[in-house]
Structure formats: C-alpha cells, structure tokens
Design a protein around this motif. Structure first.
Motif, PDB file in Angstrom:
ATOM      1  N   ALA A 101      -1.054  18.324   9.381  1.00  0.00           N
ATOM      2  CA  ALA A 101      -1.836  18.377   8.135  1.00  0.00           C
ATOM      3  C   ALA A 101      -1.671  19.729   7.462  1.00  0.00           C
ATOM      4  O   ALA A 101      -2.643  20.394   7.104  1.00  0.00           O
ATOM      5  CB  ALA A 101      -3.305  18.066   8.389  1.00  0.00           C
ATOM      6  N   VAL A 102      -0.392  20.128   7.298  1.00  0.00           N
ATOM      7  CA  VAL A 102      -0.080  21.320   6.517  1.00  0.00           C
ATOM      8  C   VAL A 102       0.557  20.864   5.207  1.00  0.00           C
ATOM      9  O   VAL A 102       0.462  19.701   4.836  1.00  0.00           O
ATOM     10  CB  VAL A 102       0.822  22.303   7.301  1.00  0.00           C
ATOM     11  N   HIS A 103       1.213  21.799   4.513  1.00  0.00           N
ATOM     12  CA  HIS A 103       1.665  21.564   3.143  1.00  0.00           C
ATOM     13  C   HIS A 103       2.885  20.640   3.126  1.00  0.00           C
ATOM     14  O   HIS A 103       4.025  21.090   3.235  1.00  0.00           O
ATOM     15  CB  HIS A 103       2.006  22.923   2.514  1.00  0.00           C
ATOM     16  N   GLN A 104       2.648  19.334   2.977  1.00  0.00           N
ATOM     17  CA  GLN A 104       3.726  18.349   2.974  1.00  0.00           C
ATOM     18  C   GLN A 104       3.239  17.059   2.343  1.00  0.00           C
ATOM     19  O   GLN A 104       2.115  16.614   2.605  1.00  0.00           O
ATOM     20  CB  GLN A 104       4.203  18.064   4.400  1.00  0.00           C
ATOM     21  N   PHE A 105       4.068  16.456   1.509  1.00  0.00           N
ATOM     22  CA  PHE A 105       3.687  15.201   0.873  1.00  0.00           C
ATOM     23  C   PHE A 105       3.403  14.141   1.923  1.00  0.00           C
ATOM     24  O   PHE A 105       4.110  14.030   2.930  1.00  0.00           O
ATOM     25  CB  PHE A 105       4.797  14.722  -0.062  1.00  0.00           C
ATOM     26  N   THR A 106       2.376  13.345   1.696  1.00  0.00           N
ATOM     27  CA  THR A 106       1.980  12.304   2.635  1.00  0.00           C
ATOM     28  C   THR A 106       1.767  10.987   1.910  1.00  0.00           C
ATOM     29  O   THR A 106       1.272  10.961   0.776  1.00  0.00           O
ATOM     30  CB  THR A 106       0.698  12.688   3.385  1.00  0.00           C
ATOM     31  N   ALA A 107       2.136   9.903   2.574  1.00  0.00           N
ATOM     32  CA  ALA A 107       1.900   8.560   2.033  1.00  0.00           C
ATOM     33  C   ALA A 107       0.637   7.932   2.600  1.00  0.00           C
ATOM     34  O   ALA A 107       0.354   6.774   2.313  1.00  0.00           O
ATOM     35  CB  ALA A 107       3.094   7.659   2.332  1.00  0.00           C
ATOM     36  N   LEU A 108      -0.124   8.673   3.385  1.00  0.00           N
ATOM     37  CA  LEU A 108      -1.281   8.102   4.053  1.00  0.00           C
ATOM     38  C   LEU A 108      -2.230   7.412   3.073  1.00  0.00           C
ATOM     39  O   LEU A 108      -2.774   6.349   3.362  1.00  0.00           O
ATOM     40  CB  LEU A 108      -2.037   9.189   4.821  1.00  0.00           C
ATOM     41  N   PHE A 109      -2.411   7.994   1.899  1.00  0.00           N
ATOM     42  CA  PHE A 109      -3.384   7.465   0.936  1.00  0.00           C
ATOM     43  C   PHE A 109      -2.725   6.598  -0.129  1.00  0.00           C
ATOM     44  O   PHE A 109      -3.230   6.472  -1.241  1.00  0.00           O
ATOM     45  CB  PHE A 109      -4.140   8.623   0.279  1.00  0.00           C
ATOM     46  N   ARG A 110      -1.602   5.985   0.195  1.00  0.00           N
ATOM     47  CA  ARG A 110      -0.849   5.243  -0.816  1.00  0.00           C
ATOM     48  C   ARG A 110      -1.635   4.070  -1.390  1.00  0.00           C
ATOM     49  O   ARG A 110      -1.563   3.810  -2.593  1.00  0.00           O
ATOM     50  CB  ARG A 110       0.480   4.775  -0.232  1.00  0.00           C
ATOM     51  N   GLU A 111      -2.381   3.354  -0.550  1.00  0.00           N
ATOM     52  CA  GLU A 111      -3.199   2.248  -1.068  1.00  0.00           C
ATOM     53  C   GLU A 111      -4.295   2.788  -1.979  1.00  0.00           C
ATOM     54  O   GLU A 111      -4.628   2.174  -3.002  1.00  0.00           O
ATOM     55  CB  GLU A 111      -3.799   1.461   0.100  1.00  0.00           C
ATOM     56  N   HIS A 112      -4.861   3.921  -1.600  1.00  0.00           N
ATOM     57  CA  HIS A 112      -5.914   4.528  -2.408  1.00  0.00           C
ATOM     58  C   HIS A 112      -5.362   4.939  -3.770  1.00  0.00           C
ATOM     59  O   HIS A 112      -6.014   4.738  -4.802  1.00  0.00           O
ATOM     60  CB  HIS A 112      -6.489   5.730  -1.662  1.00  0.00           C
ATOM     61  N   ILE A 113      -4.164   5.518  -3.783  1.00  0.00           N
ATOM     62  CA  ILE A 113      -3.536   5.903  -5.057  1.00  0.00           C
ATOM     63  C   ILE A 113      -3.299   4.672  -5.916  1.00  0.00           C
ATOM     64  O   ILE A 113      -3.615   4.671  -7.119  1.00  0.00           O
ATOM     65  CB  ILE A 113      -2.213   6.647  -4.794  1.00  0.00           C
ATOM     66  N   ALA A 114      -2.742   3.619  -5.321  1.00  0.00           N
ATOM     67  CA  ALA A 114      -2.477   2.399  -6.083  1.00  0.00           C
ATOM     68  C   ALA A 114      -3.769   1.805  -6.636  1.00  0.00           C
ATOM     69  O   ALA A 114      -3.826   1.358  -7.793  1.00  0.00           O
ATOM     70  CB  ALA A 114      -1.740   1.391  -5.205  1.00  0.00           C
ATOM     71  N   ASP A 115      -4.832   1.792  -5.827  1.00  0.00           N
ATOM     72  CA  ASP A 115      -6.124   1.283  -6.301  1.00  0.00           C
ATOM     73  C   ASP A 115      -6.654   2.141  -7.450  1.00  0.00           C
ATOM     74  O   ASP A 115      -7.204   1.617  -8.433  1.00  0.00           O
ATOM     75  CB  ASP A 115      -7.137   1.275  -5.152  1.00  0.00           C
ATOM     76  N   PHE A 116      -6.530   3.458  -7.325  1.00  0.00           N
ATOM     77  CA  PHE A 116      -7.012   4.368  -8.364  1.00  0.00           C
ATOM     78  C   PHE A 116      -6.256   4.112  -9.667  1.00  0.00           C
ATOM     79  O   PHE A 116      -6.871   4.073 -10.757  1.00  0.00           O
ATOM     80  CB  PHE A 116      -6.800   5.816  -7.897  1.00  0.00           C
ATOM     81  N   PHE A 117      -4.953   3.926  -9.565  1.00  0.00           N
ATOM     82  CA  PHE A 117      -4.168   3.635 -10.768  1.00  0.00           C
ATOM     83  C   PHE A 117      -4.565   2.277 -11.355  1.00  0.00           C
ATOM     84  O   PHE A 117      -4.690   2.123 -12.577  1.00  0.00           O
ATOM     85  CB  PHE A 117      -2.677   3.650 -10.436  1.00  0.00           C
ATOM     86  N   ASP A 118      -4.743   1.287 -10.495  1.00  0.00           N
ATOM     87  CA  ASP A 118      -5.133  -0.049 -10.979  1.00  0.00           C
ATOM     88  C   ASP A 118      -6.432   0.021 -11.782  1.00  0.00           C
ATOM     89  O   ASP A 118      -6.571  -0.617 -12.827  1.00  0.00           O
ATOM     90  CB  ASP A 118      -5.337  -1.004  -9.793  1.00  0.00           C
ATOM     91  N   ARG A 119      -7.385   0.791 -11.285  1.00  0.00           N
ATOM     92  CA  ARG A 119      -8.692   0.877 -11.961  1.00  0.00           C
ATOM     93  C   ARG A 119      -8.590   1.572 -13.313  1.00  0.00           C
ATOM     94  O   ARG A 119      -9.454   1.395 -14.169  1.00  0.00           O
ATOM     95  CB  ARG A 119      -9.698   1.606 -11.082  1.00  0.00           C
ATOM     96  N   ALA A 120      -7.535   2.377 -13.493  1.00  0.00           N
ATOM     97  CA  ALA A 120      -7.397   3.140 -14.741  1.00  0.00           C
ATOM     98  C   ALA A 120      -6.765   2.322 -15.861  1.00  0.00           C
ATOM     99  O   ALA A 120      -6.778   2.751 -17.024  1.00  0.00           O
ATOM    100  CB  ALA A 120      -6.573   4.399 -14.492  1.00  0.00           C
TER     101      ALA A 120
END
Length: 361
Positions: A341-360
């Motif tokens: 959990a240091v400075h590196q891109f992560t896909a862990l929250f990919r569903e959350h990102i997609a949901d956030f975009f869907d709601r927008a």
C-alpha cells in the motif's frame, strides 16, 4: 467464481488474517452488517462464532488465493498515433462515456497496458464505456504532464487533448454530448483534475473523475477547487504524496456540494495470488517470488512485513527474484507496491470507480 469476485474477496480475506490488521472494507454496508452480527453475540457464543469464522476464512483463502486469473484485455485495444504521440483506445458503438487515462511521472501511453490499469479498463468496457490513453508532451525525464497552466491554448498538453477529443468526435462513435471522465495516477492525478476542470469550464460534458494518489492541480485549488464530482484514492503507506492534502481536496469537493468519495488502499500480507494476476507468471513462479521475499527477511512465513516501510521499499528495489520472472520485473514490483500500500496504481476499487461514474451520468 469470476475474476472480479476472486480478486476483491481474496484481498479482504487475506487482509483479515493479518495480525493486528487495520481494515476498512470498501463496502461499508458489509462492515455494518458484520458489526451488527458481532454485537448480537456475547461471551462464549461470540468466541465460538469468531473461531468458526476464522476457520471458514482459512479454508476460503486456500481455495481463492492459490492463484488469481491473469489480467488481460477483454477486447483488442487500438494502438495509433495522434500528432506524433502514442495513443491506446477502445470505443464501442454507443459509448456510455469516454474515459481519459493519465499516467504518472516517468510514464507513457503504455500506462493503459499495465496489469492494474487493464483490470479497471475491463470493468469500464463491460459497463459500456470507451477509453483513450495518450502521453505527456514532455517525452524526456521526468516525463510529466504540465499541471500549472489551466489554459486550453497555452498549455501544450491541454491544447493537444482538446484536439484529440475533437478527433475522437469526428472519427469514432463519440459525440459532442458523450459524457467525459478521467482517471489519473500521481502527476496524472493532478492532470486529470486540471483536464476535467478546464474542459468543464469551457463547456465540455465532463461528468466525474478518479484522482489516484495525487493532489488536485494548484490552478484548480487556487480557484476554489473542483466543480466536478471526484473520487479520491490513497495508499495508507504512501511515501511520496500527502494523504492529508488529498483528503483536504476531497473535503473541498464536498464543500462545493458535489459527490466525492475518499478510499484508502490498505496493506496486505504477501501471497502468491497477487503475482498470478500478471499473465506470464504461473502459480509455481508466483510461489517462488513469495519464497524469495521470505528468505530475504522482508516478510515472515505468515506473509507479514518485518521491516519499517521505508526499509522495505528500499530493499525491494534490489530484491533477489527467481530468474524466470526477470522479464516481468516492472509488474512484479508493482504488485509488491500494491501489497505494501505504497505509491502505485491499484485496481482494487475498480467496481467503486465504475459505480461512481455510472451515478454521474
């Protein structure tokens, strides 16, 4: 069970088995249900429940985490050039939105081909989105986006991106009304905030962005903060950026009465499933990576880090790895960084990102 469930459940369960873990599960509804169940039990009943839960988790770990399906694009990405700069993209026949991806310092358009990025892109494509990824104008070190000038005319990066958007409108199914989104990492996080705000101010249909391990660009902050919905992702052990400043950026978006989430990537124990996400690494090679990390004294046999985070990061840069994975060094180190959990891109929250975009939309 599909790749998505296996990855997320694997992360949560492996983290749950870490001694003294400080876990914030990404779905607060599940956390609330677990709390209600625990408080409904008492005394020996609670102890028996916890013991049974731990045993079930252990069995699930053996099943889920012996390997994780390799992450590969679910469609063929287009590779082309625009004004002499590389571009990767995919546009469906009727895109729900167009997502721009912005690499961090030292990066390139190949950011779109990295394991963690591909995992997010796959989810977005499944939701009906198209994507486009290009690179900063600065192609010599440090290869960063220009994030101090908000002008669509004088900022070379912003000017080219607006022309790229016009090319997408002319040559693909993207229309002038297609919602625009963005995902940026580190220096790219600042760029996605500048891109979104500058285009929003110019009348483009910018809907939401994901700001990953980076602060909002100073021209945006100085003008009162973002006026588009923004999701912020940080790493709990980040040694490069200030999570406190990123949290302040999140609060500023909320103060502007817009949707904003703040998600924290937590440290994980080292387990082989992380490395089988890399398409060219099999389970045997993944276990060899884990064993090499154990022998170097970085993690113990339970997968728990043994050294201060700063020392661990320093050691990993020169960690002895099996010869058979030497060609995948960049991706292996990226998975180490995700574990820590240091400075590196992560896909862990990919569903959350997609949901956030869907709601927008």
């Amino acid at each position: 069970m599909g790749r998505i469930d296996r990855f997320v459940i694997g992360y949560v369960l492996s983290s749950a088995l870490t001694p003294n873990a400080n876990i914030k599960y990404l779905d607060v509804r599940i956390m609330a249900k677990t709390h209600s169940l625990n408080t409904a039990l008492a005394g020996s009943a609670l102890s028996q429940f916890r013991a049974a839960k731990q045993a079930c988790i252990s069995l699930l770990i053996c099943w889920l985490l012996c390997g994780c399906d390799p992450v590969q694009p679910i469609v063929e990405f287009e590779h082309w050039e625009f004004e002499g700069f590389k571009v990767y993209s995919y546009i469906p026949e009727a895109p729900a939105g167009l997502v721009y991806f912005f690499h961090g310092s030292g990066g390139s358009a190949e950011f779109a081909l990295r394991v963690e990025t591909v995992d997010l892109i796959n989810i977005l494509i499944e939701r009906g989105y198209g994507f486009v990824a290009t690179e900063s104008t600065q192609r010599t070190a440090p290869r960063r986006w220009q994030v101090t000038d908000s002008s669509l005319q004088t900022n070379a990066d912003l000017a080219r991106l607006t022309r790229l958007q016009e090319a997408m409108r002319i040559n693909t199914a993207v229309s002038a009304e297609t919602p625009l989104f963005g995902v940026g990492m580190s220096n790219g996080a600042r760029m996605v905030s500048l891109f979104a705000q500058s285009l929003h101010d110019a009348g483009y249909p910018v809907s939401a962005i994901a700001v990953v391990m980076g602060t909002v660009a100073s021209p945006v902050t100085n003008a009162g903060g973002l006026t588009v919905p923004a999701l912020f992702i940080v790493a709990e052990n980040d040694l490069i950026v200030s999570n406190e400043q990123i949290f302040a950026d999140h609060l500023q978006v909320e103060a502007n009465q817009l949707a904003s989430d703040y998600l924290v990537k937590r440290e994980e124990p080292i387990l082989g499933w992380r490395f089988t996400r890399i398409p060219s690494i099999d389970e045997t090679e993944a276990l060899a990576i884990v064993q090499a990390a154990h022998e170097a004294g970085i993690w113990n046999e339970n997968g728990v880090r043994q050294l201060p985070i700063e020392d661990t990061v320093g050691l990993l840069a020169n960690a002895p790895l099996p010869d058979e994975v030497s060609g995948d060094l960049q991706e292996v180190l990226a998975q180490f960084s995700n574990i820590l959990a240091v400075h590196q891109f992560t896909a862990l929250f990919r569903e959350h990102i997609a949901d956030f975009f869907d709601r927008a939309i």
